[in-house]
Design a protein around this motif. Sequence first.
Motif, PDB file in Angstrom:
ATOM      1  N   MET A   1       0.951  -1.298   0.189  1.00 11.29           N
ATOM      2  CA  MET A   1      -0.052   0.125  -0.168  1.00 11.29           C
ATOM      3  C   MET A   1       0.708   1.370  -0.036  1.00 11.29           C
ATOM      4  O   MET A   1       1.955   1.243   0.476  1.00 11.29           O
ATOM      5  CB  MET A   1      -0.814  -0.009   1.333  1.00 11.29           C
ATOM      6  N   THR A   2       0.379   2.242  -0.782  1.00 12.48           N
ATOM      7  CA  THR A   2       0.819   3.560  -0.685  1.00 12.48           C
ATOM      8  C   THR A   2      -0.165   4.680  -0.209  1.00 12.48           C
ATOM      9  O   THR A   2      -1.114   4.525  -0.463  1.00 12.48           O
ATOM     10  CB  THR A   2       1.450   4.174  -1.880  1.00 12.48           C
ATOM     11  N   GLU A   3       0.326   5.476   0.853  1.00 12.15           N
ATOM     12  CA  GLU A   3      -0.556   6.507   1.188  1.00 12.15           C
ATOM     13  C   GLU A   3      -0.065   7.961   1.415  1.00 12.15           C
ATOM     14  O   GLU A   3       1.085   7.969   1.332  1.00 12.15           O
ATOM     15  CB  GLU A   3      -0.971   6.357   2.787  1.00 12.15           C
ATOM     16  N   ILE A   4      -0.738   8.948   1.254  1.00 13.02           N
ATOM     17  CA  ILE A   4      -0.375  10.283   1.532  1.00 13.02           C
ATOM     18  C   ILE A   4      -0.870  10.882   2.626  1.00 13.02           C
ATOM     19  O   ILE A   4      -2.311  11.048   2.864  1.00 13.02           O
ATOM     20  CB  ILE A   4      -0.846  11.316   0.128  1.00 13.02           C
ATOM     21  N   TYR A   5       0.006  11.411   3.431  1.00 15.33           N
ATOM     22  CA  TYR A   5      -0.807  12.046   4.842  1.00 15.33           C
ATOM     23  C   TYR A   5      -0.138  13.488   4.895  1.00 15.33           C
ATOM     24  O   TYR A   5       0.638  13.962   4.120  1.00 15.33           O
ATOM     25  CB  TYR A   5       0.313  11.560   5.900  1.00 15.33           C
ATOM     26  N   LYS A   6      -1.005  14.321   5.579  1.00 14.54           N
ATOM     27  CA  LYS A   6      -0.837  15.780   5.851  1.00 14.54           C
ATOM     28  C   LYS A   6      -1.455  15.706   7.394  1.00 14.54           C
ATOM     29  O   LYS A   6      -2.381  15.556   7.771  1.00 14.54           O
ATOM     30  CB  LYS A   6      -1.816  16.575   4.928  1.00 14.54           C
ATOM     31  N   ASN A   7      -0.360  16.229   8.149  1.00 15.95           N
ATOM     32  CA  ASN A   7      -0.506  16.410   9.538  1.00 15.95           C
ATOM     33  C   ASN A   7      -1.056  15.337  10.133  1.00 15.95           C
ATOM     34  O   ASN A   7      -1.992  15.362  10.933  1.00 15.95           O
ATOM     35  CB  ASN A   7      -1.441  17.668   9.809  1.00 15.95           C
ATOM     36  N   ASP A   8      -0.431  13.887   9.765  1.00 20.57           N
ATOM     37  CA  ASP A   8      -1.024  12.625  10.344  1.00 20.57           C
ATOM     38  C   ASP A   8      -2.463  12.183   9.849  1.00 20.57           C
ATOM     39  O   ASP A   8      -2.847  11.277  10.462  1.00 20.57           O
ATOM     40  CB  ASP A   8      -0.719  12.616  11.953  1.00 20.57           C
ATOM     41  N   LYS A   9      -2.847  12.949   8.909  1.00 22.12           N
ATOM     42  CA  LYS A   9      -4.531  12.430   8.359  1.00 22.12           C
ATOM     43  C   LYS A   9      -4.065  11.902   7.055  1.00 22.12           C
ATOM     44  O   LYS A   9      -3.321  12.740   6.044  1.00 22.12           O
ATOM     45  CB  LYS A   9      -5.202  13.484   8.407  1.00 22.12           C
ATOM     46  N   LEU A  10      -4.858  11.078   6.492  1.00 19.90           N
ATOM     47  CA  LEU A  10      -4.687  10.770   5.038  1.00 19.90           C
ATOM     48  C   LEU A  10      -5.244  11.710   4.456  1.00 19.90           C
ATOM     49  O   LEU A  10      -6.291  12.261   4.507  1.00 19.90           O
ATOM     50  CB  LEU A  10      -5.688   9.483   4.802  1.00 19.90           C
ATOM     51  N   ASP A  11      -4.583  12.184   3.198  1.00 22.97           N
ATOM     52  CA  ASP A  11      -4.991  13.095   2.500  1.00 22.97           C
ATOM     53  C   ASP A  11      -4.327  13.026   0.928  1.00 22.97           C
ATOM     54  O   ASP A  11      -3.245  13.449   1.000  1.00 22.97           O
ATOM     55  CB  ASP A  11      -4.403  14.649   3.173  1.00 22.97           C
ATOM     56  N   GLY A  12      -4.885  12.506   0.126  1.00 25.99           N
ATOM     57  CA  GLY A  12      -4.503  12.258  -1.073  1.00 25.99           C
ATOM     58  C   GLY A  12      -5.036  10.917  -1.658  1.00 25.99           C
ATOM     59  O   GLY A  12      -5.747  10.208  -0.979  1.00 25.99           O
ATOM     60  N   LEU A  13      -4.328  10.244  -2.491  1.00 20.97           N
ATOM     61  CA  LEU A  13      -4.866   8.988  -3.125  1.00 20.97           C
ATOM     62  C   LEU A  13      -4.040   7.802  -2.295  1.00 20.97           C
ATOM     63  O   LEU A  13      -2.895   7.796  -2.052  1.00 20.97           O
ATOM     64  CB  LEU A  13      -4.064   8.929  -4.616  1.00 20.97           C
ATOM     65  N   GLN A  14      -4.846   7.036  -1.690  1.00 18.39           N
ATOM     66  CA  GLN A  14      -4.388   5.709  -1.301  1.00 18.39           C
ATOM     67  C   GLN A  14      -4.353   4.474  -2.355  1.00 18.39           C
ATOM     68  O   GLN A  14      -5.403   4.225  -2.760  1.00 18.39           O
ATOM     69  CB  GLN A  14      -5.247   5.553  -0.041  1.00 18.39           C
ATOM     70  N   LYS A  15      -3.262   3.566  -2.457  1.00 25.29           N
ATOM     71  CA  LYS A  15      -3.437   2.670  -3.472  1.00 25.29           C
ATOM     72  C   LYS A  15      -2.842   1.550  -2.666  1.00 25.29           C
ATOM     73  O   LYS A  15      -2.130   1.407  -1.849  1.00 25.29           O
ATOM     74  CB  LYS A  15      -2.238   3.009  -4.442  1.00 25.29           C
ATOM     75  N   THR A  16      -3.871   0.354  -3.032  1.00 24.36           N
ATOM     76  CA  THR A  16      -3.499  -1.000  -2.478  1.00 24.36           C
ATOM     77  C   THR A  16      -3.256  -2.013  -3.607  1.00 24.36           C
ATOM     78  O   THR A  16      -3.816  -1.995  -4.546  1.00 24.36           O
ATOM     79  CB  THR A  16      -4.732  -1.481  -1.627  1.00 24.36           C
ATOM     80  N   TYR A  17      -2.108  -2.841  -3.179  1.00 22.17           N
ATOM     81  CA  TYR A  17      -1.473  -3.894  -4.283  1.00 22.17           C
ATOM     82  C   TYR A  17      -1.937  -5.151  -3.901  1.00 22.17           C
ATOM     83  O   TYR A  17      -1.475  -5.630  -2.932  1.00 22.17           O
ATOM     84  CB  TYR A  17      -0.207  -3.475  -4.674  1.00 22.17           C
ATOM     85  N   PHE A  18      -2.122  -6.204  -4.808  1.00 22.43           N
ATOM     86  CA  PHE A  18      -1.994  -7.693  -4.676  1.00 22.43           C
ATOM     87  C   PHE A  18      -0.453  -7.792  -4.585  1.00 22.43           C
ATOM     88  O   PHE A  18       0.393  -6.945  -4.907  1.00 22.43           O
ATOM     89  CB  PHE A  18      -2.450  -8.341  -5.648  1.00 22.43           C
ATOM     90  N   PRO A  19      -0.159  -8.988  -4.053  1.00 20.22           N
ATOM     91  CA  PRO A  19       1.279  -9.296  -3.788  1.00 20.22           C
ATOM     92  C   PRO A  19       1.784  -9.543  -5.269  1.00 20.22           C
ATOM     93  O   PRO A  19       3.337  -9.464  -5.202  1.00 20.22           O
ATOM     94  CB  PRO A  19       0.959 -11.013  -3.255  1.00 20.22           C
ATOM     95  N   ASN A  20       1.094  -9.792  -6.329  1.00 20.20           N
ATOM     96  CA  ASN A  20       1.740  -9.815  -7.639  1.00 20.20           C
ATOM     97  C   ASN A  20       2.137  -8.561  -8.074  1.00 20.20           C
ATOM     98  O   ASN A  20       2.757  -8.375  -9.412  1.00 20.20           O
ATOM     99  CB  ASN A  20       0.971 -10.597  -8.579  1.00 20.20           C
ATOM    100  N   GLY A  21       1.579  -7.540  -7.543  1.00 19.13           N
ATOM    101  CA  GLY A  21       2.051  -6.073  -7.923  1.00 19.13           C
ATOM    102  C   GLY A  21       1.036  -5.366  -8.451  1.00 19.13           C
ATOM    103  O   GLY A  21       1.119  -3.979  -8.862  1.00 19.13           O
ATOM    104  N   LYS A  22      -0.221  -6.043  -8.937  1.00 23.60           N
ATOM    105  CA  LYS A  22      -1.176  -5.270  -9.602  1.00 23.60           C
ATOM    106  C   LYS A  22      -2.071  -4.664  -8.552  1.00 23.60           C
ATOM    107  O   LYS A  22      -2.483  -4.960  -7.373  1.00 23.60           O
ATOM    108  CB  LYS A  22      -2.059  -6.363 -10.371  1.00 23.60           C
ATOM    109  N   LEU A  23      -2.771  -3.547  -9.043  1.00 20.95           N
ATOM    110  CA  LEU A  23      -3.569  -2.720  -8.477  1.00 20.95           C
ATOM    111  C   LEU A  23      -4.744  -3.278  -7.800  1.00 20.95           C
ATOM    112  O   LEU A  23      -5.565  -3.965  -8.494  1.00 20.95           O
ATOM    113  CB  LEU A  23      -3.957  -1.373  -9.201  1.00 20.95           C
ATOM    114  N   ALA A  24      -4.939  -3.240  -6.520  1.00 22.43           N
ATOM    115  CA  ALA A  24      -6.394  -3.850  -5.914  1.00 22.43           C
ATOM    116  C   ALA A  24      -7.329  -2.641  -5.674  1.00 22.43           C
ATOM    117  O   ALA A  24      -8.458  -3.093  -5.631  1.00 22.43           O
ATOM    118  CB  ALA A  24      -5.916  -4.606  -4.654  1.00 22.43           C
ATOM    119  N   GLU A  25      -6.739  -1.587  -5.195  1.00 20.32           N
ATOM    120  CA  GLU A  25      -7.956  -0.711  -4.939  1.00 20.32           C
ATOM    121  C   GLU A  25      -6.976   0.759  -4.916  1.00 20.32           C
ATOM    122  O   GLU A  25      -5.840   0.942  -4.599  1.00 20.32           O
ATOM    123  CB  GLU A  25      -8.333  -0.736  -3.587  1.00 20.32           C
ATOM    124  N   LYS A  26      -7.938   1.729  -5.284  1.00 15.78           N
ATOM    125  CA  LYS A  26      -7.259   3.255  -5.144  1.00 15.78           C
ATOM    126  C   LYS A  26      -8.416   4.150  -4.662  1.00 15.78           C
ATOM    127  O   LYS A  26      -9.614   4.177  -5.369  1.00 15.78           O
ATOM    128  CB  LYS A  26      -6.787   3.673  -6.555  1.00 15.78           C
TER     129      LYS A  26
END
Length: 221
Positions: A122-147
């Motif tokens: 997963m990759t996340e973007i934070y601003k002042n310790d809060k999620l703020d931006g695009l969150q991306k989750t990936y399967f173990p094979n590297g393919k995108l599972a959620e954004k």
Amino acid sequence: MVKQLEILTLILLFPVICISQINQFDDQGRRNGPWKVNFEGTNKPKFEGAFQNGKETGIFKFYKKGFYEHPTAIMDFEKAQDSVHVTYYTQKGKPISEGMMLEKKREGKWIYYHQKSDSIMMTEIYKNDKLDGLQKTYFPNGKLAEKTKYLNGEKDGESFIYADNGKVTKELHYKKGELHGPANYYTPEGIKTIEGQYTEGRKSGNWKYFSEGKLEREEDY
């Protein structure tokens, strides 16, 4: 013989000399130089690093009580001037997550890793310790599972869920953490099953239900 005694004395004093060179303060009472703090009642490290006139500098290692083979966190104070790069680890030394912290709060991009591989989970973007931006989750094979888009710590905007073949299975919209806007659901093969609308977390308007791509029934909310 005298020379041998001098050498022996230096060897015996060496640990004392080394200890005296850590955990020091400068003239103004600020931590200065290498520091090591042990867990109370043990000789096992709680953290170790270095200070320069009271300010952390370089690499700091932090340990969990009872597990001393690998640090549970490493902070690098030299990668940025006003923030610190943090990496968290498992007890076996495998990275769990990493990112920047500003005044002990997550800031900017954070990366999380799959437990059984080195691939990104997963990759996340934070601003002042809060999620703020695009969150991306990936399967173990590297393919995108959620954004999903976040704003001020809540889901806000488009959200897409994917099957491991790359097909979209859910296309949703959020506003301030609640489902709000068009919603479409698909099979893992990409065939639409449901089409509708949410208003403040509840189904609203006309909803359509499909079977094998063909309209089967409709419901109004």
